[in-house]
Design a protein around this motif. Sequence first.
Motif, short mmCIF file in Angstrom:
data_model
loop_
_atom_site.label_atom_id
_atom_site.label_comp_id
_atom_site.label_asym_id
_atom_site.label_seq_id
_atom_site.Cartn_x
_atom_site.Cartn_y
_atom_site.Cartn_z
N SER A 51 -41.41 -12.71 94.98
CA SER A 51 -40.15 -12.67 94.42
C SER A 51 -39.59 -14.23 94.30
CB SER A 51 -39.23 -11.98 95.22
OG SER A 51 -38.84 -12.51 96.39
N THR A 52 -40.00 -14.88 94.84
CA THR A 52 -39.90 -16.53 95.01
C THR A 52 -41.03 -17.21 94.71
OG1 THR A 52 -38.34 -15.98 96.76
CG2 THR A 52 -38.66 -18.26 96.34
N LEU A 53 -40.78 -18.24 93.72
CA LEU A 53 -41.73 -19.37 93.24
C LEU A 53 -41.30 -20.64 94.08
CD1 LEU A 53 -44.31 -20.12 91.56
CD2 LEU A 53 -42.58 -21.08 90.24
N TYR A 54 -42.37 -21.37 94.79
CA TYR A 54 -42.04 -22.70 95.31
C TYR A 54 -42.69 -23.71 94.76
CZ TYR A 54 -40.46 -19.54 99.29
OH TYR A 54 -39.88 -18.65 99.89
N LEU A 55 -42.36 -24.84 94.46
CA LEU A 55 -42.82 -26.00 93.61
C LEU A 55 -42.59 -27.38 94.29
CD1 LEU A 55 -44.25 -27.28 91.06
CD2 LEU A 55 -41.85 -27.69 90.23
N ALA A 56 -43.66 -27.90 94.71
CA ALA A 56 -43.56 -29.41 95.31
C ALA A 56 -43.19 -30.28 93.79
CB ALA A 56 -44.73 -29.89 96.06
N ASP A 57 -42.29 -31.00 94.08
CA ASP A 57 -41.93 -32.28 92.85
C ASP A 57 -42.41 -33.46 93.85
OD1 ASP A 57 -40.80 -34.16 91.40
OD2 ASP A 57 -39.03 -33.15 91.27
N ASN B 210 -41.82 -44.54 93.03
CA ASN B 210 -40.38 -44.72 92.83
C ASN B 210 -39.90 -43.91 94.00
OD1 ASN B 210 -38.03 -44.33 91.87
ND2 ASN B 210 -38.62 -42.82 90.23
N PRO B 211 -39.38 -44.72 94.93
CA PRO B 211 -38.58 -43.93 96.10
C PRO B 211 -37.30 -43.02 95.62
CG PRO B 211 -38.18 -46.18 96.12
CD PRO B 211 -39.30 -45.92 95.24
N GLN B 212 -36.86 -43.32 94.63
CA GLN B 212 -35.93 -42.33 94.00
C GLN B 212 -36.26 -41.15 93.21
OE1 GLN B 212 -32.57 -43.28 94.65
NE2 GLN B 212 -33.77 -45.07 95.68
N GLY B 213 -37.54 -41.10 93.26
CA GLY B 213 -38.33 -39.91 92.47
C GLY B 213 -38.46 -38.62 93.35
N GLY B 214 -38.88 -37.51 93.00
CA GLY B 214 -39.00 -36.27 93.76
C GLY B 214 -39.83 -36.27 94.82
N ARG B 215 -39.30 -35.76 96.06
CA ARG B 215 -40.02 -35.51 97.15
C ARG B 215 -39.79 -34.03 97.55
NH1 ARG B 215 -38.76 -38.10 101.17
NH2 ARG B 215 -36.61 -38.69 100.35
N ASP B 216 -39.51 -33.16 96.74
CA ASP B 216 -38.89 -32.00 97.13
C ASP B 216 -39.64 -30.71 96.78
OD1 ASP B 216 -36.24 -33.67 97.10
OD2 ASP B 216 -36.51 -33.75 95.07
N GLN C 237 -40.86 -37.33 105.47
CA GLN C 237 -41.66 -38.58 105.23
C GLN C 237 -42.41 -38.33 103.97
OE1 GLN C 237 -45.63 -38.96 107.57
NE2 GLN C 237 -44.30 -37.71 109.14
N TYR C 238 -42.80 -39.13 103.25
CA TYR C 238 -43.57 -39.14 101.98
C TYR C 238 -42.88 -38.32 101.08
CZ TYR C 238 -48.15 -40.68 100.22
OH TYR C 238 -49.47 -41.35 99.15
N PHE C 239 -44.20 -37.33 100.59
CA PHE C 239 -43.54 -36.21 99.49
C PHE C 239 -44.93 -34.96 100.11
CE2 PHE C 239 -46.03 -39.60 97.32
CZ PHE C 239 -46.82 -38.93 97.11
N TYR C 240 -44.45 -33.92 99.59
CA TYR C 240 -45.58 -32.84 99.79
C TYR C 240 -46.40 -32.93 98.55
CZ TYR C 240 -41.85 -31.30 103.44
OH TYR C 240 -40.92 -31.26 104.43
#
Length: 406
Positions: free
Chosen positions: A272-278, A294-300, A330-333
């Motif tokens: 029922s839910t989709l997860y996305l790493a940005d 780009n430290p302001q970019g997606g890490r979500d 830390q970092y990003f997924y």
Amino acid sequence: MQIFWIGLLGVAAAQLDSVPQGFDPNHWAWVSNTDPLLAVIPGTFNRSVYEAPSAANVSDQRVVSINDQINQTSFVAYDERFFDIIGPDAVVEQLQALAFQVHEAPCYIPETNSLFFVEWGPPGGGEKGRHDSQYLLDLTTNNLTLIKTNPPSWNVHGCVYRSGQLHVVTDGGPEETGYLATIDPQTWKRTTLLNNFYERPFISFNDLEIDDDGNYYLTDSYSGWGRTLHPYGVPTPPTVYFVNGTTLRLKELAVLPVGGNANGVSLSPDGSTLYLADTGATGAVATNKTAARNPQGGRDIYAWDFAVSKTTGERLPLLTSQKLLSRAIQYFYDGIRVSESGLIFGAGGEVVEVIDPESGWTLGSIRFGGGGNDPVNVVLGEHELWVVGKGGVWHVKDVKETLRRY
């Protein structure tokens, strides 16, 4: 085979929360803000979003000692639930020490007890970091071999094992665009299923997920295009695609804004839910080159619910209610996978973090030795997981909770 059990500095042990009885403090750290020294750090401190908390530059020697302790553990709990999930018997071991080069697309093949994965992108590989071979790791013997599919598959980037087949997506190569394909792990025959959006090339596929009905969810990202792995097309924005597994009809599910990049993708156990790493913080952009980070970019990690038909009650290939579930400590997924109970395992930095799907709290981190080791993607087993990334292949065994969903 290297096991990361390292003794701790006794002077620091009393400065962290005590781990529960039965959990070895040589392998575990419990970090919470109930200790005033961690909630309000004395002196000066600083770190970038790309660094681990324990890599922070701090002036207070008590905090330095705490960080030294954390850096020698395999498991860091931020929430008491993490102890029950991992359990006291879990161990992190390095199966293969490989070049500090991105490794991606892990798939566990139960029939042969083997792990399929790839070396991806520059600086390794042939011209411009292009790869037309893959790895197969025999988990019984720990023997690692190079294989090639028939025909060869260039720059595989994501993999899901289902019903005896490897389902893969690629960035494309010198003479082919990115595509979705199946690979038979008995014969290594590759069958391409889809390589265009109504005669338009994709940017470069990054990862995929498959639901219980056999439908595909594909992430199309700047990552391969930004590293010139193929010469095709003017890229569209990073996009999540839905592909009907029966008809192969496809449509866009989500398009990321400027500064974003579509990466890991997974579904909740009930679909029922989709997860996305940005991962926009990587800096890969639509100019056919790799830009500065780009430290302001997606890490979500974003979560979407699916729309439901008002007439039939069926789930539709439409997403609603986008939520920011979690931003990496830390970092990003990069790669993300969801366990049987719905926990989200996100690989990135020097850890795999375990995230609660309802609150978005980071429950804890599994560490992989630091020193430049960089987990990139993860595949879940019954009570174990395998991780590939910069530095090689790791196995986390004897996890208490059941992880694999299929």
